[in-house]
Design a protein around this motif. Structure first.
Motif, PDB file in Angstrom:
ATOM      1  N   ASP A  50     122.151  86.717  70.606  1.00  0.00           N
ATOM      2  CA  ASP A  50     123.150  87.639  71.144  1.00  0.00           C
ATOM      3  C   ASP A  50     122.948  87.837  72.641  1.00  0.00           C
ATOM      4  O   ASP A  50     123.907  87.852  73.422  1.00  0.00           O
ATOM      5  CB  ASP A  50     123.066  88.988  70.432  1.00  0.00           C
ATOM      6  CG  ASP A  50     123.327  88.887  68.936  1.00  0.00           C
ATOM      7  OD1 ASP A  50     124.125  88.010  68.532  1.00  0.00           O
ATOM      8  OD2 ASP A  50     122.718  89.660  68.176  1.00  0.00           O
ATOM      9  N   LEU A  51     121.694  87.995  73.057  1.00  0.00           N
ATOM     10  CA  LEU A  51     121.392  88.215  74.473  1.00  0.00           C
ATOM     11  C   LEU A  51     121.746  86.990  75.312  1.00  0.00           C
ATOM     12  O   LEU A  51     122.251  87.112  76.428  1.00  0.00           O
ATOM     13  CB  LEU A  51     119.916  88.577  74.638  1.00  0.00           C
ATOM     14  CG  LEU A  51     119.502  89.938  74.065  1.00  0.00           C
ATOM     15  CD1 LEU A  51     117.979  90.073  74.066  1.00  0.00           C
ATOM     16  CD2 LEU A  51     120.133  91.068  74.868  1.00  0.00           C
ATOM     17  N   GLN A  52     121.467  85.804  74.765  1.00  0.00           N
ATOM     18  CA  GLN A  52     121.802  84.587  75.517  1.00  0.00           C
ATOM     19  C   GLN A  52     123.311  84.434  75.657  1.00  0.00           C
ATOM     20  O   GLN A  52     123.813  84.041  76.720  1.00  0.00           O
ATOM     21  CB  GLN A  52     121.203  83.365  74.825  1.00  0.00           C
ATOM     22  CG  GLN A  52     119.703  83.280  74.958  1.00  0.00           C
ATOM     23  CD  GLN A  52     119.131  81.994  74.398  1.00  0.00           C
ATOM     24  OE1 GLN A  52     118.259  81.387  74.989  1.00  0.00           O
ATOM     25  NE2 GLN A  52     119.610  81.583  73.249  1.00  0.00           N
ATOM     26  N   ASP A  53     124.048  84.715  74.581  1.00  0.00           N
ATOM     27  CA  ASP A  53     125.511  84.645  74.667  1.00  0.00           C
ATOM     28  C   ASP A  53     126.036  85.622  75.728  1.00  0.00           C
ATOM     29  O   ASP A  53     126.939  85.290  76.504  1.00  0.00           O
ATOM     30  CB  ASP A  53     126.142  84.961  73.314  1.00  0.00           C
ATOM     31  CG  ASP A  53     125.946  83.844  72.300  1.00  0.00           C
ATOM     32  OD1 ASP A  53     125.616  82.717  72.732  1.00  0.00           O
ATOM     33  OD2 ASP A  53     126.108  84.088  71.098  1.00  0.00           O
ATOM     34  N   ALA A  54     125.473  86.823  75.758  1.00  0.00           N
ATOM     35  CA  ALA A  54     125.892  87.815  76.753  1.00  0.00           C
ATOM     36  C   ALA A  54     125.534  87.358  78.161  1.00  0.00           C
ATOM     37  O   ALA A  54     126.313  87.544  79.106  1.00  0.00           O
ATOM     38  CB  ALA A  54     125.240  89.161  76.451  1.00  0.00           C
ATOM     39  N   ALA A  55     124.360  86.732  78.309  1.00  0.00           N
ATOM     40  CA  ALA A  55     123.938  86.255  79.630  1.00  0.00           C
ATOM     41  C   ALA A  55     124.860  85.164  80.138  1.00  0.00           C
ATOM     42  O   ALA A  55     125.258  85.152  81.314  1.00  0.00           O
ATOM     43  CB  ALA A  55     122.491  85.746  79.562  1.00  0.00           C
ATOM     44  N   VAL A  56     125.230  84.226  79.277  1.00  0.00           N
ATOM     45  CA  VAL A  56     126.124  83.143  79.691  1.00  0.00           C
ATOM     46  C   VAL A  56     127.501  83.707  80.045  1.00  0.00           C
ATOM     47  O   VAL A  56     128.098  83.331  81.065  1.00  0.00           O
ATOM     48  CB  VAL A  56     126.242  82.082  78.582  1.00  0.00           C
ATOM     49  CG1 VAL A  56     127.327  81.064  78.914  1.00  0.00           C
ATOM     50  CG2 VAL A  56     124.906  81.383  78.365  1.00  0.00           C
ATOM     51  N   THR A  57     127.999  84.627  79.226  1.00  0.00           N
ATOM     52  CA  THR A  57     129.362  85.137  79.407  1.00  0.00           C
ATOM     53  C   THR A  57     129.496  85.989  80.660  1.00  0.00           C
ATOM     54  O   THR A  57     130.413  85.789  81.475  1.00  0.00           O
ATOM     55  CB  THR A  57     129.782  85.957  78.175  1.00  0.00           C
ATOM     56  OG1 THR A  57     129.686  85.136  77.010  1.00  0.00           O
ATOM     57  CG2 THR A  57     131.212  86.478  78.336  1.00  0.00           C
ATOM     58  N   LEU A  58     128.585  86.948  80.862  1.00  0.00           N
ATOM     59  CA  LEU A  58     128.767  87.924  81.937  1.00  0.00           C
ATOM     60  C   LEU A  58     127.934  87.623  83.177  1.00  0.00           C
ATOM     61  O   LEU A  58     128.399  87.835  84.296  1.00  0.00           O
ATOM     62  CB  LEU A  58     128.443  89.325  81.417  1.00  0.00           C
ATOM     63  CG  LEU A  58     129.475  89.841  80.405  1.00  0.00           C
ATOM     64  CD1 LEU A  58     129.011  91.115  79.735  1.00  0.00           C
ATOM     65  CD2 LEU A  58     130.808  90.101  81.110  1.00  0.00           C
ATOM     66  N   ILE A  59     126.714  87.130  82.983  1.00  0.00           N
ATOM     67  CA  ILE A  59     125.880  86.831  84.155  1.00  0.00           C
ATOM     68  C   ILE A  59     126.153  85.421  84.659  1.00  0.00           C
ATOM     69  O   ILE A  59     126.184  85.169  85.862  1.00  0.00           O
ATOM     70  CB  ILE A  59     124.393  87.027  83.806  1.00  0.00           C
ATOM     71  CG1 ILE A  59     124.151  88.496  83.401  1.00  0.00           C
ATOM     72  CG2 ILE A  59     123.503  86.641  84.980  1.00  0.00           C
ATOM     73  CD1 ILE A  59     122.746  88.767  82.899  1.00  0.00           C
ATOM     74  N   GLY A  60     126.376  84.476  83.731  1.00  0.00           N
ATOM     75  CA  GLY A  60     126.704  83.111  84.117  1.00  0.00           C
ATOM     76  C   GLY A  60     128.179  82.880  84.322  1.00  0.00           C
ATOM     77  O   GLY A  60     128.587  81.758  84.652  1.00  0.00           O
ATOM     78  N   HIS A  61     128.998  83.927  84.113  1.00  0.00           N
ATOM     79  CA  HIS A  61     130.458  83.829  84.261  1.00  0.00           C
ATOM     80  C   HIS A  61     131.025  82.685  83.431  1.00  0.00           C
ATOM     81  O   HIS A  61     131.904  81.945  83.863  1.00  0.00           O
ATOM     82  CB  HIS A  61     130.837  83.654  85.740  1.00  0.00           C
ATOM     83  CG  HIS A  61     130.423  84.805  86.603  1.00  0.00           C
ATOM     84  ND1 HIS A  61     130.519  84.799  87.977  1.00  0.00           N
ATOM     85  CD2 HIS A  61     129.885  86.023  86.272  1.00  0.00           C
ATOM     86  CE1 HIS A  61     130.071  85.953  88.457  1.00  0.00           C
ATOM     87  NE2 HIS A  61     129.692  86.704  87.441  1.00  0.00           N
ATOM     88  N   GLY A  62     130.460  82.522  82.226  1.00  0.00           N
ATOM     89  CA  GLY A  62     130.951  81.523  81.290  1.00  0.00           C
ATOM     90  C   GLY A  62     130.333  80.156  81.444  1.00  0.00           C
ATOM     91  O   GLY A  62     130.652  79.249  80.663  1.00  0.00           O
ATOM     92  N   GLU A  63     129.455  79.965  82.426  1.00  0.00           N
ATOM     93  CA  GLU A  63     128.847  78.658  82.671  1.00  0.00           C
ATOM     94  C   GLU A  63     127.366  78.693  82.288  1.00  0.00           C
ATOM     95  O   GLU A  63     126.570  79.387  82.909  1.00  0.00           O
ATOM     96  CB  GLU A  63     128.977  78.268  84.155  1.00  0.00           C
ATOM     97  CG  GLU A  63     130.407  78.070  84.621  1.00  0.00           C
ATOM     98  CD  GLU A  63     131.025  76.824  84.012  1.00  0.00           C
ATOM     99  OE1 GLU A  63     130.267  75.921  83.603  1.00  0.00           O
ATOM    100  OE2 GLU A  63     132.266  76.749  83.954  1.00  0.00           O
ATOM    101  N   MET A  64     126.999  77.903  81.276  1.00  0.00           N
ATOM    102  CA  MET A  64     125.607  77.835  80.860  1.00  0.00           C
ATOM    103  C   MET A  64     124.712  77.312  81.978  1.00  0.00           C
ATOM    104  O   MET A  64     123.577  77.762  82.138  1.00  0.00           O
ATOM    105  CB  MET A  64     125.490  76.930  79.621  1.00  0.00           C
ATOM    106  CG  MET A  64     124.068  76.780  79.089  1.00  0.00           C
ATOM    107  SD  MET A  64     123.406  78.373  78.512  1.00  0.00           S
ATOM    108  CE  MET A  64     121.801  77.905  77.912  1.00  0.00           C
ATOM    109  N   SER A  65     125.224  76.362  82.758  1.00  0.00           N
ATOM    110  CA  SER A  65     124.406  75.770  83.814  1.00  0.00           C
ATOM    111  C   SER A  65     123.954  76.803  84.837  1.00  0.00           C
ATOM    112  O   SER A  65     122.894  76.650  85.455  1.00  0.00           O
ATOM    113  CB  SER A  65     125.185  74.657  84.513  1.00  0.00           C
ATOM    114  OG  SER A  65     126.392  75.162  85.066  1.00  0.00           O
ATOM    115  N   THR A  66     124.726  77.873  85.016  1.00  0.00           N
ATOM    116  CA  THR A  66     124.376  78.899  86.000  1.00  0.00           C
ATOM    117  C   THR A  66     123.123  79.662  85.603  1.00  0.00           C
ATOM    118  O   THR A  66     122.323  80.060  86.461  1.00  0.00           O
ATOM    119  CB  THR A  66     125.548  79.875  86.181  1.00  0.00           C
ATOM    120  OG1 THR A  66     126.723  79.145  86.531  1.00  0.00           O
ATOM    121  CG2 THR A  66     125.249  80.916  87.249  1.00  0.00           C
ATOM    122  N   VAL A  67     122.940  79.863  84.308  1.00  0.00           N
ATOM    123  CA  VAL A  67     121.812  80.695  83.860  1.00  0.00           C
ATOM    124  C   VAL A  67     120.751  79.896  83.117  1.00  0.00           C
ATOM    125  O   VAL A  67     119.749  80.471  82.658  1.00  0.00           O
ATOM    126  CB  VAL A  67     122.323  81.832  82.947  1.00  0.00           C
ATOM    127  CG1 VAL A  67     123.210  82.792  83.715  1.00  0.00           C
ATOM    128  CG2 VAL A  67     123.060  81.269  81.732  1.00  0.00           C
TER     129      VAL A  67
END
Length: 799
Positions: A371-388
């Motif tokens: 759940d935390l990883q999904d939230a990190a990708v969505t809001l902190i990575g702005h939908g991009e896995m590569s960002t986080v």
């Protein structure tokens, strides 16, 4: 409570013995937290651990104040073939917390799993079983190959190929699927790690163990597990026989084993114990790493995110588990900021809200790692896995590596390695994060002591010894200074595998130096090629082992007397030539090597012409041999027979019955050395590139010519005039075949060099440079694209 389990009332004790049995997952912070609560409540006199029975002697070192997990117990055989196994512990391992509790409360600890000698013996049994199982498969394959009817037509005419069967999902995947979770780790975390109800973990783990054992294809149904459980019951009976009351005993085992440790099942007998194969073994402790603990490293009992579970453990200790999502996402943002990307606190807050919403949708009380990883990708990575992705790797797995205090139970070679690390000031590089180290092997005249003056030389010697032993602490990198024998560059990174390999090397010697010398003796005893012996000469020189170097030189002389392999001869001559240049820097006398270099050089020169009668694949390998012998002729021109070398090069360059690639390459060497005039080159190009010569032979020769000193070739207009005339003389069919080979010849040229080639040819065809530039810059037509596609599809294997 897991919805998929039919859980009876919590079995706080085995109902027949009164003993407390606590089933765990071996890297479970929730299990450690619940276990400590049980231990505080029960106050046991004896704690039984699922660990090798002979590991009791290491418990004092494991619980010393200077021991910082992750660490591991390493068992290894004291004879070949070497077998090892590792028993790792994190700070949040239930077993490690049980050890700490026992020390704090003066409880006795007994290890109840099979002794390491039997574990290692069972490894031999399993390997032999696998070999027997593989043998019929190999025989069946051979029979199939021999049957021409079935081998040539595996499917009847008209039949389509049968689809490959889908791989069977594991029981753990099915449990996760039944519970609506994406994977077993998420299933476990949501139902076990976050459930803080008293006794909930123990009850659920016991029920899960029963369910696993009821599955018909349970992966753990192996003879080894049945043997282990029978031995555990034996050890429990032995402890009970000492007079300890059952209710004063807590047994901590894997959840799978928990349901079968009662007296209703038989314990292992003396005869059964004696019948088990054993390998004489020893135990030691070693630092471990969070990466090695993670399932990403292939560790079957690992989890995806040991650093995350360390956070979870710390939050449990602080009685503040609800704050884990804030801490996790804040750490992700911190790493992203350190990498230069701004992220706000508001994004962390929104991420926590999203993670809690996702957890609620799955019926959970708190967000899991997924759940935390999904939230990190969505809001902190702005939908991009590569960002986080990199930040998640750091926060999930981390780079932590354990430490052990001086004086703990270790092998002599481990102790010697630590002393050398300290002596050469390399301890700070003993970490899982790679770091580069540049060395200057020359004497430092600005220091007082001799050891300080040659610190980098000592470092180099030590790192090369570890390299020879297979301890991959240091990887040598190119320095960018090819002629500087005094310069080295290393990438240093310590992993648990380094410790394991080091321990295995104890069979070779008590210290790093002795083990390396013994390794060289083994290599020389097995050496049947002068190339191998030459490599040992160089390695021994870099390791500072003069006796091994002398033994390798003598072995090389013996093998050289009967060798005619150009590749091996050239390699050996080149290696010895390199070693001779180390003399002043590495403090040894290279004089004994020089006669051998001369002898090998003559052998290589004489073997050149015969070896050049080969196919293109072998010719590509012989290119390196020509480079090596040419380098030796230049480096030792005052000692070797340079005239013989140039004579053999001319012979090869003029030959029409040798491989054209090698003939062209010999021409290139002669040109580079100033031994071929422009007129001679033009005549040779005209002879090689003529319509009467097959296109593949002519272009192959030109490819060899163009592999050296390209800048000088581009300036030789006579060469390009002959090439232009050759291309102009070809008919369409000849041109199509020739262009394929010429394209290969120029394939490794840089774009700038290719443009120069086109301009050179255009000039000879009467096309102005500006017009050529315009043609080169224009986009390709459809017809040109198709022709280019046809060239790309050309199969050189058909030639």
């Amino acid at each position: 409570m897991p919805a998929t389990l039919h859980t009876p009332p919590a079995p706080m004790r085995n109902t027949q013995t009164g003993m407390h049995i606590f089933g765990v997952r071996h890297l479970s912070p929730g299990g450690a937290w619940h276990l400590r609560a049980l231990l505080d409540r029960v106050r046991p006199q004896v704690i039984l651990l699922e660990a090798p029975a002979d590991a009791v002697s290491l418990i004092a070192d494991l619980t010393r104040s200077g021991t910082q997990p992750p660490v591991a117990i390493l068992a290894y055989t004291d004879s070949v073939p070497v077998r090892t196994f590792v028993y790792p512990l994190a700070r949040y391992s239930p077993e490690y917390q049980a050890l700490l509790w026992a020390k704090e409360n003066k409880a006795r600890v007994e290890c109840i799993d099979l002794p390491s000698a039997i574990f290692l013996g069972l490894q031999d049994v399993e390997i032999e079983r696998q070999q027997r199982a593989a043998a019929p498969v190999r025989n069946a394959d051979a029979d199939t190959d021999a049957d021409s009817d079935t081998a040539t037509e595996p499917n009847p005419p008209g039949d389509t190929e049968a689809p490959a069967p889908e791989p069977m999902r594991s029981i753990y995947e099915r449990i996760a699927e039944r519970s609506g979770e994406p994977d077993y780790d998420t299933y476990w975390e949501r139902r076990f790690e976050h459930n803080l109800s008293p006794d909930a973990y123990q009850s659920a783990a016991f029920a899960l163990g029963e369910q696993l054992r009821e599955e018909p294809d349970a992966p753990l149904w192996r003879a080894e597990n049945l043997v282990r459980e029978a031995f555990m019951r034996r050890r429990i009976q032995e402890v009970l026989a000492t007079g300890v009351k059952p209710e004063r005993i807590v047994a901590i085992v894997g959840a799978f084993h928990a349901p079968v440790l009662g007296p209703e099942l038989p314990a292992m007998t003396d005869a059964e114990l004696a019948s088990l194969r054993q390998r004489p073994s020893k135990l030691t402790l070693m630092p471990y790493s969070y990466f090695k603990l993670s399932s990403q490293s292939g560790y079957g009992a690992g989890n995806r995110a040991p650093m995350y579970f360390q956070m979870l453990w710390e939050q449990l200790q602080d009685h503040n588990l609800p704050e884990l999502p804030h801490r996790y996402l804040s750490e992700v943002v911190r790493h992203i900021r350190e990498a230069g990307t701004h992220r706000s606190t508001a994004e962390v807050i929104e991420g926590v809200r999203l993670a809690r919403t996702l957890a609620a949708l799955h019926g959970g009380s708190a967000p899991t790692l997924a759940d935390l990883q999904d939230a990190a990708v969505t809001l902190i990575g702005h939908g991009e896995m590569s960002t986080v992705a990199e930040a998640l790797q750091q926060v999930n797995v981390g780079t932590a590596i354990g430490t052990l205090p001086k004086g703990v139970s270790r092998t002599s070679i481990q102790e010697d390695c630590d002393r050398q690390m300290n002596r050469f000031k390399l301890e700070k590089y003993k970490k899982t994060v790679a770091e580069e180290l540049s060395l200057d092997l020359r004497e430092n005249r600005h220091v007082k002591s001799a050891e300080a003056a040659f610190l980098d030389l000592g470092r180099s010697t030590f790192l090369h010894r570890l390299r020879v032993l297979g301890v991959e602490f240091g990887k040598e990198l190119p320095t960018g200074q090819q002629q500087a024998t005094w310069a080295e560059k290393w990438k240093l990174q310590w992993q648990p595998e380094c410790e394991i390999t080091l321990v295995e090397a104890i069979l070779l010697g008590e210290t790093v130096e002795l083990a390396t010398a013994h390794k060289f003796n083994q290599m020389l005893a097995d050496a049947v090629s002068i190339a191998v012996a030459a490599d040992v000469v160089q390695d021994a020189c870099q390791c500072g082992l003069g006796a091994s170097m002398d033994a390798a030189r003598k072995r090389l002389q013996e093998l050289a007397a009967v060798s005619s392999d150009l590749k091996a001869i050239a390699h050996a001559a080149f290696r010895l030539s390199q070693v001779s240049r180390y003399g002043d820097v590495r403090k040894f006398d290279p004089t004994p090597l020089l006669p051998l270099i001369e002898e090998l050089f003559v052998q290589g020169a004489l073997a050149l012409h015969a070896a050049a009668a080969c196919d293109n694949k072998a010719a590509q390998e012989f290119i390196t041999s020509l480079d090596q012998l040419n380098w030796v002729s230049l480096e030792h021109h005052e000692r070797v027979e340079a005239d013989l070398w140039t004579e053999r090069l001319r012979q090869l360059a003029d030959a029409d019955d040798r491989n054209p690639l090698l003939s062209g390459y010999a021409c290139a060497i002669l040109l580079e050395r100033g031994l071929m005039a422009n007129d001679d080159l033009a005549r040779e190009v005209s002879r090689r590139l003529s319509p009467g010569i097959p296109a593949d032979l002519g272009a192959g020769w030109f490819e060899g010519l163009s592999m050296r000193n390209r800048a000088a070739l581009l300036a030789r207009q006579a060469l390009w005039a002959e090439l232009a005339n050759y291309v102009s003389s070809l008919d369409d069919e000849q041109f199509q075949r020739a262009i394929v080979f010429l394209r290969r010849a120029f394939g490794s040229f840089s774009p700038h060099q290719k443009r120069q080639i086109c301009e050179n040819l255009a000039e000879h065809w009467g096309i102005h440079a500006d017009a050529a530039q315009e043609m080169l810059s224009a986009p390709l037509s459809e017809e040109e694209e198709q022709k280019l596609s046809d060239l790309s599809a050309f199969d050189f294997g058909d030639i």
